[in-house]
Design a protein around this motif. Structure first.
Motif, PDB file in Angstrom:
ATOM      1  N   UNK A  41      -9.347   4.951  16.086  1.00  0.00           N
ATOM      2  CA  UNK A  41      -9.140   4.244  17.349  1.00  0.00           C
ATOM      3  C   UNK A  41      -7.899   3.356  17.244  1.00  0.00           C
ATOM      4  N   UNK A  42      -7.420   2.912  18.391  1.00  0.00           N
ATOM      5  CA  UNK A  42      -6.190   2.103  18.435  1.00  0.00           C
ATOM      6  C   UNK A  42      -6.308   0.842  17.576  1.00  0.00           C
ATOM      7  N   UNK A  43      -7.478   0.218  17.598  1.00  0.00           N
ATOM      8  CA  UNK A  43      -7.666  -1.013  16.818  1.00  0.00           C
ATOM      9  C   UNK A  43      -7.462  -0.767  15.331  1.00  0.00           C
ATOM     10  N   UNK A  44      -7.890   0.399  14.864  1.00  0.00           N
ATOM     11  CA  UNK A  44      -7.687   0.732  13.453  1.00  0.00           C
ATOM     12  C   UNK A  44      -6.198   0.847  13.157  1.00  0.00           C
ATOM     13  N   UNK A  45      -5.465   1.466  14.065  1.00  0.00           N
ATOM     14  CA  UNK A  45      -4.007   1.543  13.891  1.00  0.00           C
ATOM     15  C   UNK A  45      -3.438   0.136  13.746  1.00  0.00           C
ATOM     16  N   UNK A  46      -3.845  -0.764  14.654  1.00  0.00           N
ATOM     17  CA  UNK A  46      -3.299  -2.122  14.655  1.00  0.00           C
ATOM     18  C   UNK A  46      -3.776  -2.975  13.479  1.00  0.00           C
ATOM     19  N   UNK A  47      -4.800  -2.553  12.786  1.00  0.00           N
ATOM     20  CA  UNK A  47      -5.186  -3.243  11.549  1.00  0.00           C
ATOM     21  C   UNK A  47      -4.123  -3.054  10.462  1.00  0.00           C
ATOM     22  N   UNK A  48      -3.413  -1.929  10.534  1.00  0.00           N
ATOM     23  CA  UNK A  48      -2.445  -1.581   9.498  1.00  0.00           C
ATOM     24  C   UNK A  48      -0.991  -1.777   9.927  1.00  0.00           C
ATOM     25  N   UNK A  49      -0.719  -1.634  11.219  1.00  0.00           N
ATOM     26  CA  UNK A  49       0.662  -1.694  11.713  1.00  0.00           C
ATOM     27  C   UNK A  49       0.715  -2.469  13.023  1.00  0.00           C
ATOM     28  N   UNK A  50       1.775  -3.229  13.214  1.00  0.00           N
ATOM     29  CA  UNK A  50       1.934  -4.016  14.444  1.00  0.00           C
ATOM     30  C   UNK A  50       2.342  -3.146  15.625  1.00  0.00           C
ATOM     31  N   UNK A  51       3.076  -2.075  15.340  1.00  0.00           N
ATOM     32  CA  UNK A  51       3.618  -1.208  16.392  1.00  0.00           C
ATOM     33  C   UNK A  51       4.082   0.089  15.742  1.00  0.00           C
ATOM     34  N   UNK A  52       4.528   1.030  16.556  1.00  0.00           N
ATOM     35  CA  UNK A  52       5.067   2.260  15.962  1.00  0.00           C
ATOM     36  C   UNK A  52       6.370   1.951  15.216  1.00  0.00           C
ATOM     37  N   UNK A  53       7.116   0.958  15.678  1.00  0.00           N
ATOM     38  CA  UNK A  53       8.341   0.556  14.980  1.00  0.00           C
ATOM     39  C   UNK A  53       8.020  -0.029  13.599  1.00  0.00           C
ATOM     40  N   UNK A  54       6.963  -0.815  13.527  1.00  0.00           N
ATOM     41  CA  UNK A  54       6.520  -1.349  12.239  1.00  0.00           C
ATOM     42  C   UNK A  54       6.102  -0.215  11.308  1.00  0.00           C
ATOM     43  N   UNK A  55       5.407   0.775  11.851  1.00  0.00           N
ATOM     44  CA  UNK A  55       5.010   1.956  11.072  1.00  0.00           C
ATOM     45  C   UNK A  55       6.249   2.671  10.527  1.00  0.00           C
ATOM     46  N   UNK A  56       7.234   2.881  11.378  1.00  0.00           N
ATOM     47  CA  UNK A  56       8.460   3.568  10.965  1.00  0.00           C
ATOM     48  C   UNK A  56       9.133   2.812   9.817  1.00  0.00           C
ATOM     49  N   UNK A  57       9.258   1.500   9.948  1.00  0.00           N
ATOM     50  CA  UNK A  57       9.934   0.717   8.911  1.00  0.00           C
ATOM     51  C   UNK A  57       9.140   0.738   7.611  1.00  0.00           C
ATOM     52  N   UNK A  58       7.835   0.615   7.701  1.00  0.00           N
ATOM     53  CA  UNK A  58       7.019   0.627   6.485  1.00  0.00           C
ATOM     54  C   UNK A  58       7.062   1.990   5.795  1.00  0.00           C
ATOM     55  N   UNK A  59       7.076   3.061   6.565  1.00  0.00           N
ATOM     56  CA  UNK A  59       7.187   4.400   5.970  1.00  0.00           C
ATOM     57  C   UNK A  59       8.542   4.579   5.290  1.00  0.00           C
ATOM     58  N   UNK A  60       9.594   4.091   5.925  1.00  0.00           N
ATOM     59  CA  UNK A  60      10.930   4.192   5.328  1.00  0.00           C
ATOM     60  C   UNK A  60      10.989   3.384   4.038  1.00  0.00           C
ATOM     61  N   UNK A  61      10.478   2.167   4.063  1.00  0.00           N
ATOM     62  CA  UNK A  61      10.475   1.322   2.865  1.00  0.00           C
ATOM     63  C   UNK A  61       9.680   1.983   1.744  1.00  0.00           C
ATOM     64  N   UNK A  62       8.520   2.513   2.098  1.00  0.00           N
ATOM     65  CA  UNK A  62       7.630   3.144   1.121  1.00  0.00           C
ATOM     66  C   UNK A  62       8.286   4.364   0.471  1.00  0.00           C
ATOM     67  N   UNK A  63       8.877   5.231   1.291  1.00  0.00           N
ATOM     68  CA  UNK A  63       9.439   6.447   0.708  1.00  0.00           C
ATOM     69  C   UNK A  63      10.668   6.157  -0.125  1.00  0.00           C
ATOM     70  N   UNK A  64      11.489   5.216   0.279  1.00  0.00           N
ATOM     71  CA  UNK A  64      12.696   4.916  -0.506  1.00  0.00           C
ATOM     72  C   UNK A  64      12.355   4.128  -1.771  1.00  0.00           C
ATOM     73  N   UNK A  65      11.411   3.215  -1.665  1.00  0.00           N
ATOM     74  CA  UNK A  65      11.165   2.308  -2.772  1.00  0.00           C
ATOM     75  C   UNK A  65      10.208   2.858  -3.822  1.00  0.00           C
ATOM     76  N   UNK A  66       9.384   3.836  -3.482  1.00  0.00           N
ATOM     77  CA  UNK A  66       8.370   4.326  -4.418  1.00  0.00           C
ATOM     78  C   UNK A  66       8.942   4.633  -5.794  1.00  0.00           C
ATOM     79  N   UNK A  67      10.005   5.391  -5.844  1.00  0.00           N
ATOM     80  CA  UNK A  67      10.569   5.827  -7.113  1.00  0.00           C
ATOM     81  C   UNK A  67      11.178   4.671  -7.905  1.00  0.00           C
ATOM     82  N   UNK A  68      11.693   3.658  -7.196  1.00  0.00           N
ATOM     83  CA  UNK A  68      12.512   2.645  -7.853  1.00  0.00           C
ATOM     84  C   UNK A  68      11.842   1.295  -8.020  1.00  0.00           C
ATOM     85  N   UNK A  69      10.582   1.204  -7.623  1.00  0.00           N
ATOM     86  CA  UNK A  69       9.878  -0.058  -7.707  1.00  0.00           C
ATOM     87  C   UNK A  69       9.791  -0.559  -9.152  1.00  0.00           C
TER      88      UNK A  69
END
Length: 189
Positions: A41-69
């Motif tokens: 449900x939408x509320x579950x989405x909002x528990x993890x992300x503020x918006x679709x833009x927040x989701x996009x940024x977190x996915x980008x950060x996650x994929x780029x940073x995973x290898x180099x953390x």
């Protein structure tokens, strides 16, 4: 360690979002669509992300940073050891290849490309910390960063060259530019 239910939910959201972007484009994806496709449900989405833009940024950060953390990026480049620089770029290209579908989606959707650029810039700023300490201008760093991101982007979108060829070009370009920038900073003192 993240709870398994949270991990599964985030994976469902990510998968739903990326498939929707491929189908209808970023601008036409809404949180309701993501939630429906992810079977949450939408509320579950909002528990993890503020918006679709927040989701996009977190996915980008996650994929780029995973290898180099856990890697010591600064030490690699401070060493001025070409083999270490080469290892870095080979690992980078492995990371990109492992997530190429995600990166391609970011690059072919203009509304999403900026988010990937922000993540790349954060990582590359760490890479060039040692150069900044030697009076290097932001323009010199941007020049090198633009070359790296440009080459990798072309490889992702247009499959120009092999992964190994791209890693070699990045190594040669960065090593030579880094030495030149470093030398010019030293002689300017």
């Amino acid at each position: 360690m993240e709870d398994l239910r949270i991990t599964k939910t985030k994976l469902a959201i990510k998968t739903a979002f990326l498939s929707l972007v491929e189908e209808v484009g970023f601008d036409n994806v809404y949180v309701n669509d993501i939630a429906k496709r992810a079977q949450i449900n939408r509320n579950t989405f909002y528990l993890h992300y503020e918006s679709k833009e927040d989701l996009v940024q977190k996915l980008a950060n996650e994929s780029m940073a995973n290898r180099f953390v856990n890697s010591n990026v600064e030490a690699t480049f401070k060493s001025k050891n070409k083999r270490k620089v080469s290892t870095f770029f080979n690992e980078l290209m492995d990371e990109v290849e492992g997530n190429i579908d995600i990166y391609r989606i970011y690059l072919i959707n203009p509304a999403m490309a900026g988010y990937l650029r922000i993540s790349i810039t954060k990582i590359m700023d760490r890479v060039f910390t040692f150069i900044k300490k030697n009076n290097t201008t932001r323009l010199q760093i941007e020049y090198l960063l633009s070359g790296i991101t440009g080459i990798v982007s072309k490889w992702i979108v247009y499959a120009i060259g092999t992964k190994e060829e791209v890693a070699k070009v990045l190594t040669d370009m960065t090593f030579a530019s880094g030495k030149q920038i470093y030398l010019s900073a030293i002689t300017a003192k």
